[in-house]
Design an enzyme around this catalytic site. Structure first.
Site, PDB file in Angstrom:
ATOM      1  N   SER A 753      14.989  88.466  -8.927  1.00  0.00           N
ATOM      2  CA  SER A 753      13.765  87.663  -8.994  1.00  0.00           C
ATOM      3  C   SER A 753      12.494  88.487  -9.135  1.00  0.00           C
ATOM      4  O   SER A 753      11.416  87.933  -9.305  1.00  0.00           O
ATOM      5  CB  SER A 753      13.662  86.747  -7.775  1.00  0.00           C
ATOM      6  OG  SER A 753      13.479  87.518  -6.637  1.00  0.00           O
ATOM      7  N   LYS A 796       9.469  81.497  -0.160  1.00  0.00           N
ATOM      8  CA  LYS A 796       8.573  82.394  -0.894  1.00  0.00           C
ATOM      9  C   LYS A 796       7.162  81.812  -0.966  1.00  0.00           C
ATOM     10  O   LYS A 796       6.173  82.509  -0.766  1.00  0.00           O
ATOM     11  CB  LYS A 796       9.122  82.624  -2.311  1.00  0.00           C
ATOM     12  CG  LYS A 796      10.361  83.518  -2.332  1.00  0.00           C
ATOM     13  CD  LYS A 796      10.920  83.604  -3.736  1.00  0.00           C
ATOM     14  CE  LYS A 796      12.101  84.564  -3.795  1.00  0.00           C
ATOM     15  NZ  LYS A 796      12.721  84.570  -5.119  1.00  0.00           N
TER      16      LYS A 796
END
Ligand code: ADP
Length: 862
Positions: A753, A796
């Site tokens: 990611s 996140k």
């Protein structure tokens, strides 16, 4: 048989006055000494003496109240036993006393007491000859008959016992080898006789009389034993017959062997144990095993052999006994009744926990199904989330709603399967596994077991604990769970298992397969504030004995603690910080009020008064002189920013984001860790070199590949975006080395990611433009510049929000995950969804990153 000259005992003997038990010549007893006279005797005679003679005492039985410290000597029994002290053990608990191990040598009679203090000493006359037969013909003949008769009875008695027991066999041999005159004393000590009878035997100075008196005792014992055997035959328990010949509490021995005074007690215990096994509700198979064990290991014969000090049998004895005690204690059939009321459960869960709607909903569904279906078969719930988000606490609430016992089994670091399944009972120290131990602790067979941290199970040479857990958690198998220690199946099907983990990545797939994962994400700042005020602060106040009238923590302070003193997904550090504040305030409350009482209030405004409590250094020593005047405060202590700084120190986390983004080649990524979401700075620099890419920061393979992908994509698109190296070349690696660093170098990082962040960071480096200071991003990239979805979006986003960032770039296909984000957080952030890198770069740089025509540059290229 006879020695050349008879042994003489000293003519003056110190006297040990005893009350319980009678020591006969040839036997050994352990006796406790705690009266002043006897203590003196032990100290000055036994412990200080250096000769063999000083270890010889005169034991006077039947002394009324020997413990009495009265001045006068109590009337003494005329005849006593000279004894050899073999061992002295002292102890100060519960009061000073000695335990003596003494062996009787021969009878004596007191002629005259020579002194009474500090302990009595008497002139004595020895009555028995030590080691010699009387050798006049008449006596021998006369006694020959009597002693022959006695000998026959003794042999009969001993042979009624189990001769396979070494102690019995030895006794049998001793009957032949010992002088017969010593036999009456020895057998009287062994068989069941009262103190009074023993005293009579002691007083029987003439051998003839002694034989005559002991024979009826032997006969009585033999008859009793016969009767016992007859009745026991029916009960198939005849291996306990030796009980009948056990003397009272004091156990006497054949000469030369030591005795064990605990034997009778053990005996009683075993009989109790046996009774408990009989009455226990254990299944038939377990019952059979118990009965077998008690026969094989704990039968009295073996106990008897203990007397002979067979050290190898001792550990096994203890092992078997512990085993049987566990078997009896286990809740084979004992359970609590479930009281399941979904409405009440909902209220309880809501009362105990703020937010975590998804988790509470799933737990309620689970409980509702249970209520309707009334069985537990179904997946095991596994709460997965960062630490401190309330996983354990929800587990406890589930137990509370069901009215079940709760037990937490910490699995972190467990790497031996015996921890789960127990050790085989082959060595000393073996024990059952945690599951069986847990059941013993809770005492019911339907508790809620919280298997904490299943993701941290280890593996070692001792086997794989996860494999053992499989059996525990599988509803098809766990009604037959066999612990190695127990060695018999225990039904675990009524136990409600709930597992917790920080991440599913490290849970073995087979185990994962048996569980239903419920993600418990971290909290937003607002949620944390609510949790703090609704739950944490009231709990901390209670723990510290404070009331809301004494301390006030406004919401802005809580927010400051959350943002500047903690960086976590859960609320554990927050809870600790609140605890620290309460501690400091508790000191202030204790000392401050007194100061107020002493100080003249006139020069202080009320507000300053409050501040005074906080700003003063905490000086515990000053409590001493003020504690007596701890009055309740008139004003609550207000925790403001100054107070916070005073108590918790300078803030640990400052907003450093904009500072770090003040030069090109830095971008902020978002990462997911088992501890929740985090923001991560990616730094890049370039230098003269040969086109090398250096990566630092403990990266995993996937992350390294992402970096290579990013460079390749940028190189292939350098012209499009007008990216050049230091020499103005579009071949970015021409004579140039690139170094990419991911700070927090000590933490291993991996995952795809970071792709978009690396691209943005490098684009900034090669374009010389700054990345927007309020933007964070996440997303996987492909070689052709597409952005692929990633996981952990909620955590996140919350991390970015915590760090004060405003714009978040996520892959387009992750848009659906935004629904999980609480509304207030969503409002404060702007989201950019990107499907290709072009969109990412446009969103990351002020004014976009579209292809620009820079005339100068283009010209030079033309
Ligand atoms: P975990 O098991 O997830 O590591 P715990 O269950 O031990 O976390 O929770 C830590 C503390 O935080 C506990 O005192 C718990 O009561 C509190 N807590 C966590 N989440 C909440 C919540 N949503 N509402 C109330 N208290 C909470």
């Amino acid at each position: 048989m006879s020695s050349v000259s008879p042994i003489q005992i000293p003519s003056r003997l110190p006297l040990l006055l005893t009350n319980e038990g009678v020591l006969l010549p040839g036997s050994t007893i352990r006796t406790s000494v705690d009266s002043a006279r006897n203590l003196q005797l032990v100290r000055s005679r036994l412990l200080k003496g250096t000769t063999l003679q000083s270890t010889i005492l005169g034991v006077i039985p039947n002394t009324p109240d020997p413990a009495s410290d009265a001045q006068d000597l109590p009337p003494l029994h005329r005849i006593g036993t000279a004894a050899l002290a073999i061992q002295v053990v002292g102890s100060n608990w519960p009061k000073p006393h000695y335990t003596l191990l003494i062996t009787g040598l021969c009878r004596f009679q007191i002629i005259q007491v020579l002194k009474e203090k500090p302990y009595p000493v008497a002139e004595v006359e020895q009555l028995d000859r030590l080691e010699e037969f009387p050798n006049t013909c008449t006596t021998r003949e006369e006694l020959g008959e009597l002693s022959e008769q006695f000998y026959k009875y003794a042999v009969q008695l001993v042979e009624m016992l189990d001769m396979s027991v070494p102690a019995v066999a030895k006794l049998r041999r001793l009957l032949d080898s010992l002088p017969r005159e010593t036999l009456p004393d020895i057998l009287t000590s062994i068989i069941r006789t009262s103190n009074k009878e023993k005293l009579q035997i002691l007083d029987a100075v003439s051998l003839e009389e002694r034989f005559k008196m002991t024979i009826p005792l032997l006969v009585r014992q033999i008859e009793g034993l016969k009767l016992l055997q007859k009745t026991r035959k029916h009960k198939q328990d005849d291996d306990k017959r030796i009980i009948a010949i056990r003397p009272s509490r004091r156990i006497t021995h054949i000469p030369g062997s030591l005795e064990d005074e605990d034997e009778d007690e053990d005996h009683d215990d075993i009989i109790m144990l046996e009774k408990k096994i009989r009455t226990s509700s254990m299944p038939e198979q377990a019952h059979k095993i118990c009965v077998k064990e008690i026969k094989r290991k704990l039968n009295p014969d073996l106990l008897h052999s203990r007397l002979k000090k067979m050290p190898q049998s001792m550990p096994e004895y203890a092992l078997t006994r512990n085993y049987l005690e566990l078997m009896v204690e286990l809740p084979w059939n004992k359970s609590t009744t479930d009281r399941l009321d979904i409405r009440a459960a909902r209220i309880l869960l809501d009362n105990d926990h703020y937010a975590m709607e998804k988790l509470k909903k799933r737990v309620l569904e689970y409980l509702a199904v249970r209520q309707l279906k009334n069985n537990l078969k179904g997946p095991i719930l596994c709460f997965v989330g960062p630490p401190g988000v309330g996983k354990t606490s929800v587990g406890r609430s589930v137990a509370k709603t069901l009215g079940r016992e709760f037990h937490r089994i910490a699995l972190g670091g467990v790497c031996d399967q015996s921890d789960i399944r127990g050790h085989r009972r082959t060595y000393v120290g073996s024990m059952p596994g945690r599951i069986i131990n847990g059941l013993k602790t809770v005492g019911v067979n339907n508790p809620v077991f919280l298997l904490d941290e299943v993701d941290k199970l280890g593996k070692s040479l001792q086997g794989d604990p996860a494999a053992a857990l499989l059996e525990v958690l599988d509803p098809e198998q766990n009604h037959n769970f066999t612990d190695h220690y127990l060695n018999v199946a225990f039904d675990l099907s009524q136990v409600l298992f709930i597992a917790t983990a920080n991440t599913t990545a490290t849970i073995p797939p087979a185990l994962l397969d048996r569980m239903e994962i419920i993600q418990v994400p971290g909290y937003t700042q607002e949620e944390k504030i609510e949790i703090a005020h609704r739950h944490l602060i009231p709990k901390q106040l209670e723990q510290h004995g404070l009331t809301p009238q004494q301390i006030q923590i406004p919401q802005v302070t809580t927010l400051a603690i959350i943002t500047r003193y903690t960086r976590e997904a859960g609320v554990r550090s927050l809870d600790r910080k609140l605890g620290a504040i309460c501690r400091a305030v508790a000191v202030k409350v204790a000392e401050g009020q007194h100061k107020e009482a002493k100080l003249d209030h006139s020069d202080m405004t009320e507000g300053e008064g409050c501040r005074e409590h906080i700003l003063e250094d905490v000086k515990p020593e000053s409590i001493n002189d003020t504690a007596d005047l701890a009055l309740p405060p008139e004003m609550p202590i207000l925790i403001d920013f100054h107070a916070l700084k005073d108590i918790l120190g300078p803030p640990m986390y400052e907003m450093e984001v904009s500072q770090r983004l003040s030069q090109p080649g830095v971008a902020i990524g978002l990462v997911w860790t088992p501890l929740g979401g985090e923001i991560m700075f990616v730094e890049a620099s370039r230098m003269d070199g040969e086109g090398q890419l250096t990566l630092t920061g403990q990266l995993g393979d996937v992350m390294k590949e992402s970096a290579h992908l990013a460079i390749s994509w940028l190189r292939s698109n350098a012209k499009k975006y007008q990216l050049t190296n230091a020499f103005g070349s579009f071949d970015l690696l021409d004579n140039t080395d690139i170094h990419l660093h991911f700070p927090a170098g000590a933490v291993t990082k991996d995952g795809p990611s970071a792709g978009v962040t690396i691209v943005t960071c490098l684009a900034s480096l090669f374009s010389g433009r700054l990345v927007r200071s309020d933007v964070a991003m996440t997303g996987e990239i492909t070689l052709r510049g597409l952005v692929l979805p990633v996981g952990g979006i909620k955590d996140k986003v919350l991390a970015a929000h915590r760090a004060g960032l405003k714009r978040i770039i996520i892959p387009q296909r992750n848009e659906k995950d935004l629904e999980e984000i609480p509304g207030n957080v969503r409002q404060e952030l702007s989201f950019v969804t990107a499907s290709c890198l072009d969109e990412v770069l446009n969103a990351a740089f002020d004014g976009g990153f579209t292809v620009k025509t820079i005339p100068g540059l283009l010209n030079s290229k033309l």
